[in-house]
Design a protein around this motif. Structure first.
Motif, PDB file in Angstrom:
ATOM      1  N   ALA A  80      75.649 -43.130  51.099  1.00  0.00           N
ATOM      2  CA  ALA A  80      76.554 -42.086  51.577  1.00  0.00           C
ATOM      3  C   ALA A  80      76.684 -42.233  53.092  1.00  0.00           C
ATOM      4  O   ALA A  80      75.968 -43.033  53.702  1.00  0.00           O
ATOM      5  CB  ALA A  80      75.979 -40.706  51.228  1.00  0.00           C
ATOM      6  N   PRO A  81      77.584 -41.496  53.724  1.00  0.00           N
ATOM      7  CA  PRO A  81      77.652 -41.547  55.190  1.00  0.00           C
ATOM      8  C   PRO A  81      76.309 -41.163  55.804  1.00  0.00           C
ATOM      9  O   PRO A  81      75.591 -40.301  55.284  1.00  0.00           O
ATOM     10  CB  PRO A  81      78.723 -40.498  55.519  1.00  0.00           C
ATOM     11  N   ARG A  82      75.947 -41.816  56.918  1.00  0.00           N
ATOM     12  CA  ARG A  82      74.675 -41.516  57.585  1.00  0.00           C
ATOM     13  C   ARG A  82      74.786 -41.880  59.063  1.00  0.00           C
ATOM     14  O   ARG A  82      75.811 -42.410  59.502  1.00  0.00           O
ATOM     15  CB  ARG A  82      73.537 -42.301  56.928  1.00  0.00           C
ATOM     16  N   ASN A  83      73.759 -41.609  59.786  1.00  0.00           N
ATOM     17  CA  ASN A  83      73.735 -41.932  61.214  1.00  0.00           C
ATOM     18  C   ASN A  83      73.182 -43.340  61.410  1.00  0.00           C
ATOM     19  O   ASN A  83      71.997 -43.589  61.197  1.00  0.00           O
ATOM     20  CB  ASN A  83      72.887 -40.919  61.974  1.00  0.00           C
ATOM     21  N   TRP A  84      74.043 -44.263  61.808  1.00  0.00           N
ATOM     22  CA  TRP A  84      73.623 -45.655  62.028  1.00  0.00           C
ATOM     23  C   TRP A  84      73.540 -45.994  63.520  1.00  0.00           C
ATOM     24  O   TRP A  84      73.271 -47.139  63.868  1.00  0.00           O
ATOM     25  CB  TRP A  84      74.599 -46.612  61.340  1.00  0.00           C
ATOM     26  N   ASN A  85      73.787 -45.013  64.385  1.00  0.00           N
ATOM     27  CA  ASN A  85      73.756 -45.274  65.826  1.00  0.00           C
ATOM     28  C   ASN A  85      72.329 -45.192  66.368  1.00  0.00           C
ATOM     29  O   ASN A  85      71.466 -44.519  65.807  1.00  0.00           O
ATOM     30  CB  ASN A  85      74.661 -44.282  66.560  1.00  0.00           C
ATOM     31  N   GLY A 440      83.646 -45.927  65.403  1.00  0.00           N
ATOM     32  CA  GLY A 440      83.184 -46.778  66.499  1.00  0.00           C
ATOM     33  C   GLY A 440      83.218 -46.120  67.865  1.00  0.00           C
ATOM     34  O   GLY A 440      82.532 -46.581  68.796  1.00  0.00           O
ATOM     35  N   LYS A 441      83.978 -45.039  68.009  1.00  0.00           N
ATOM     36  CA  LYS A 441      83.981 -44.307  69.278  1.00  0.00           C
ATOM     37  C   LYS A 441      82.596 -43.728  69.552  1.00  0.00           C
ATOM     38  O   LYS A 441      82.092 -43.781  70.681  1.00  0.00           O
ATOM     39  CB  LYS A 441      85.021 -43.183  69.241  1.00  0.00           C
ATOM     40  N   GLN A 442      82.000 -43.172  68.503  1.00  0.00           N
ATOM     41  CA  GLN A 442      80.669 -42.584  68.678  1.00  0.00           C
ATOM     42  C   GLN A 442      79.635 -43.673  68.931  1.00  0.00           C
ATOM     43  O   GLN A 442      78.720 -43.498  69.741  1.00  0.00           O
ATOM     44  CB  GLN A 442      80.288 -41.768  67.450  1.00  0.00           C
ATOM     45  N   THR A 443      79.768 -44.811  68.244  1.00  0.00           N
ATOM     46  CA  THR A 443      78.830 -45.912  68.453  1.00  0.00           C
ATOM     47  C   THR A 443      78.910 -46.427  69.886  1.00  0.00           C
ATOM     48  O   THR A 443      77.879 -46.679  70.524  1.00  0.00           O
ATOM     49  CB  THR A 443      79.115 -47.055  67.462  1.00  0.00           C
ATOM     50  N   ARG A 463      82.045 -47.094  56.468  1.00  0.00           N
ATOM     51  CA  ARG A 463      82.572 -47.524  57.776  1.00  0.00           C
ATOM     52  C   ARG A 463      81.485 -47.484  58.858  1.00  0.00           C
ATOM     53  O   ARG A 463      81.696 -46.989  59.967  1.00  0.00           O
ATOM     54  CB  ARG A 463      83.771 -46.669  58.189  1.00  0.00           C
ATOM     55  N   SER A 464      80.348 -48.047  58.489  1.00  0.00           N
ATOM     56  CA  SER A 464      79.262 -48.196  59.454  1.00  0.00           C
ATOM     57  C   SER A 464      79.730 -49.046  60.632  1.00  0.00           C
ATOM     58  O   SER A 464      80.334 -50.100  60.445  1.00  0.00           O
ATOM     59  CB  SER A 464      78.062 -48.863  58.776  1.00  0.00           C
ATOM     60  N   THR A 465      79.440 -48.603  61.852  1.00  0.00           N
ATOM     61  CA  THR A 465      79.824 -49.361  63.045  1.00  0.00           C
ATOM     62  C   THR A 465      78.622 -49.705  63.922  1.00  0.00           C
ATOM     63  O   THR A 465      78.772 -50.350  64.955  1.00  0.00           O
ATOM     64  CB  THR A 465      80.843 -48.565  63.889  1.00  0.00           C
TER      65      THR A 465
END
Length: 524
Positions: A80-85, A440-443, A463-465
């Motif tokens: 699921a969506p997650r925090n990858w940053n 990708g803005k947040q990354t 859409r992991s960036t």
């Protein structure tokens, strides 16, 4: 490099030559060299023949006593969506740069490990359909083929003076996969059809001709290259059935011409029919790349049932006509003629073996057209772009997670899309680039304290960036590469150059390209 990817690369190289002509659709002729055929059933998944409607995909094995069809749906992913940053990354960036400038490259490499985030999730296999036939002892005059001009896969063989025929296709207009089984002598079609899955599932009966497989995806799957992690640690399901993890449904409906039909042990049993048509519909709980498919997902039953109900209202010949009428105008925009071959009497696998000693111009042209076929089958407007394995995958832990590698693999799939006169097939990839730009803005801000947007080596349906590598496990030479945005942006401008669509350039392409350039400027 996968076999599918090789076909697309060859397609690009061929179509850069002056061997392509516009195909005159009005003349009614089929394009040159468009049938791939074999004289034996597939022994494994790699030998099976692919069909797809952009959303659903199937690999058809062409077995005699048992037909096996491997099924996929392009939105069926783990996680699921997650925090990858990684907020720590911006602290280490100046240290990495200074070490590199001082010529301390091993130190720079070691420090880069601290800039990584998690690995992506994985594309899942959906289900397998097994059709176990009765009354067939052996086969002669066997032939299975994929007709690239009609996008229909056929299996034909004889047994005891009877000829059996099967035709399979994936319909974009009707949103289903169809398999038609017939015999030239009446009352000779008998089989048991079974649905199963490599994921958590159960099968229920709706009627004598309609069964449903309901399944659930893992909440996390470790990449296959983390081979040391096995079992429940590698493929992890939510402890709560209502918890995280995408859900899905596969519907099988069988229409029989004469004979009898019944359900036994949640399988469909047909006896002594003249012919049958099997219709497969599927859907998932995917509700967009920003929403949890387990906690905020769609009800897959609604879409799967709707599509099945509409398709079963039409006879087989009408479903086939609508499929061909949709597909053929796209495929026939281009044909490739590199000359005649002396090996066209041989099956495709034998012709490939002889390519070492003899250049087979028809086979090379066919491989080029196969690349175009795969783009039409796997990449339709409104859907997902083709991933590392197209839309076809049979493994719970597929190679490289069957994700999108943004360092070159994803781009390679779409090199040929504009030059092959298939700009509509570019749309899913262009849409994904726009979605990556949003994440990708947040990354860019969190990982690097920079403007614009960036993406790293690979991504998934969420859409992991971020930088992959499992927080330091990955090799920095790929894991911390963050220049995907600029390379992806080239596709946006290429689409504009071919189509001249200024509205697309202004409203969609330009903001994304501008953001990628802003990141590059800040990086410099």
């Amino acid at each position: 490099m996968t076999a599918v990817k090789k076909h697309l690369v060859i397609s690009l190289l061929l179509l850069c030559c002056n061997t392509i002509k516009n195909f005159a659709q009005q003349n009614g002729h089929s394009p040159y060299a468009t049938q791939m055929w074999y004289d034996k059933p597939a022994l494994n998944w790699n030998e099976a023949l692919p069909v797809g409607n952009g959303r659903m995909g199937a690999m058809v094995y062409g077995g005699v006593l048992t037909e096996h069809i491997s099924l996929n749906e392009q939105t069926l992913w783990s996680g699921a969506p997650r925090n990858w940053n990684n907020p720590e990354a911006k602290k280490y960036l100046p240290l990495v740069r200074q070490a590199a400038l001082d010529g301390k490259y091993k130190k720079a490499d070691s420090l880069s490990h601290f800039m990584q985030g998690p690995y992506t999730e994985s594309y899942m296999p959906m289900a397998d359909l097994f059709i176990r036939f009765k009354g067939i002892a052996d086969s002669t005059h066997y032939k299975r083929a994929l007709n690239l001009d009609s996008a229909v896969c056929t299996t034909v063989f004889s047994d005891n003076n009877k000829t059996y025929s099967r035709s399979a296709f994936a319909s974009f207009p009707d949103k289903v996969i169809v398999l038609h089984v017939s015999c030239n002598k009446k009352a000779n079609i008998s089989f048991t059809a079974v649905l199963t899955s490599k994921l958590h599932f159960n099968v229920t009966t709706i009627s004598a001709r309609h069964i449903v497989l309901k399944g659930k995806c893992p909440e996390h799957v470790e990449p296959a290259y983390r081979w040391q992690i096995k079992g429940d640690s590698a493929v992890r399901y939510s402890a709560n059935e209502q918890g995280e993890g995408m859900t899905f449904e596969v519907h099988l409906y069988v229409k029989n011409e004469s004979g009898t039909i019944r359900v036994q042990d949640n399988s469909i049993v047909v006896e002594n029919a003249d012919a049958t048509t099997l219709i497969i519909s599927a859907a998932t709980s995917f509700n967009g790349y920003k929403k949890s498919p387990g906690l905020a997902g769609k009800n897959p039953s609604i879409e799967a049932t709707k599509n099945l109900t509409a398709a079963t209202a039409s006879p087989y010949n009408i479903l086939l006509q609508r499929h061909v009428a949709d597909y053929q105008p796209l495929f026939r925009r281009v044909y490739v003629n590199l000359g005649e071959s002396k090996n066209d009497h041989l099956p495709a696998n034998e012709r490939l073996k002889r390519m070492e000693f003899y250049t087979d111009p028809e086979l090379v042209a066919m491989i080029s057209q196969f690349g175009r076929y795969l783009l039409i089958a796997g990449s339709r407007a409104g859907g997902q772009p083709v991933n590392l394995k197209g839309i076809w995958n049979d493994k719970v832990r597929p190679e490289y997670s069957s994700n999108w590698c943004l360092d070159h693999d994803a781009q390679m799939f779409y090199y040929a899309v504009e030059t092959n006169h298939l700009p509509e097939m570019h749309e899913p990839f262009l849409q994904m680039i726009g979605e990556l730009a949003e994440n990708g803005k947040q990354t860019a801000a969190v990982n690097y304290g920079m403007n614009g947007w960036c993406a790293h080596h690979n991504t998934d349906i969420w859409r992991s960036t971020g930088a992959g590598g499992n927080w330091g496990e990955g090799n920095p030479h790929w894991a911390t590469w963050n220049m995907a945005g600029a390379w992806l942006s080239a596709h946006l401008f290429e689409h504009y150059r071919f189509t001249g669509d200024r509205q697309f350039l202004q409203e969609k392409a330009w903001p994304v390209m501008k953001g990628a350039a802003e990141f590059c400027l800040d990086w410099l």
